[in-house]
Design an enzyme around this catalytic site. Structure first.
Site, short mmCIF file in Angstrom:
data_model
loop_
_atom_site.label_atom_id
_atom_site.label_comp_id
_atom_site.label_asym_id
_atom_site.label_seq_id
_atom_site.Cartn_x
_atom_site.Cartn_y
_atom_site.Cartn_z
N THR A 1 0.77 -1.55 -0.20
CA THR A 1 -0.19 0.08 0.07
C THR A 1 0.79 1.21 0.16
O THR A 1 2.25 1.09 0.72
CB THR A 1 -0.81 0.00 0.98
OG1 THR A 1 -0.01 0.03 2.62
CG2 THR A 1 -1.76 -1.30 1.40
N HIS B 1 1.08 3.09 2.57
CA HIS B 1 1.67 3.67 3.56
C HIS B 1 3.31 3.63 3.84
O HIS B 1 2.86 4.87 4.06
CB HIS B 1 1.53 2.46 4.38
CG HIS B 1 1.37 2.96 5.97
ND1 HIS B 1 3.05 2.13 6.48
CD2 HIS B 1 0.86 2.99 7.40
CE1 HIS B 1 3.59 2.21 7.73
NE2 HIS B 1 1.84 2.56 7.88
N ARG C 1 21.73 -3.53 6.52
CA ARG C 1 22.28 -2.22 6.98
C ARG C 1 22.19 -2.23 8.82
O ARG C 1 22.40 -0.92 9.60
CB ARG C 1 20.80 -1.20 6.39
CG ARG C 1 21.16 -1.25 5.15
CD ARG C 1 19.96 -0.42 4.56
NE ARG C 1 19.87 -0.22 3.09
CZ ARG C 1 19.89 -1.32 2.34
NH1 ARG C 1 19.97 -2.13 2.34
NH2 ARG C 1 20.76 -0.45 0.76
#
Length: 164
Positions: free
Chosen positions: A87, A89, A128
């Protein structure tokens, strides 16, 4: 993932800097790695008694960073991770958090260590996070950059020679 061209980090004395860390809670394994990297950088740079505050997610980072900046900290390290989903988002939260943290830095004239990972998937985030097997340690890197910037700002404000 780059990692290429990053500056060589040699810890320097920051014992007299007041530093706060605001860290999101989502994606616990990644966040634990980021926070460990940050705390390691603070220790290596001799920062004494950093304040660590946890928030629910990355969207909450700017408002808490702003509150900490108002308390007179020399630098605030913001840690979070947003992983792309199906989405919009991801775009909304990434943009809001990034813009908000930038605004805090400019409004208060202090460095905000940008330890906000915006990744396409969990594997990228883990690479990371500074964990065993990770290719990068963005918590350490964001912290070191903020500390270097705080020292530079202090020199500018004191009209000290910056070197060249």
């Amino acid at each position: 993932m780059s990692g290429e061209g990053s500056p060589t980090d040699r810890p320097f004395d920051c014992h007299d800097l007041r530093v706060a860390v605001v860290a999101a809670s989502w994606h616990e394994k990644v966040m634990n790695g980021l926070l460990e990297g940050t705390l390691d950088a603070l220790k290596r740079h001799q920062v004494e008694q950093p304040v660590v505050v946890r928030v629910p997610g990355s969207f909450e980072l700017p408002v808490v960073a702003d509150a900490l900046a108002k308390q007179g900290f020399d630098a605030v390290i913001a840690l979070g991770v947003i992983i792309r989903g199906g989405t919009p988002h991801f775009e909304y939260v990434s943009s809001a958090a990034t813009d908000g943290l930038n605004r805090v830095a400019l409004d208060h004239g202090i460095p905000i260590g940008f330890g906000l990972l915006t990744c396409d998937n969990e594997e990228q985030a883990l690479d990371r996070a500074g964990l065993d097997g990770s290719k990068e340690d963005k918590g350490y890197e964001a912290t070191s950059a903020a500390l270097q910037t705080a020292i530079t700002l202090r020199k500018i404000r004191r009209r000290e020679h910056l070197g060249g």
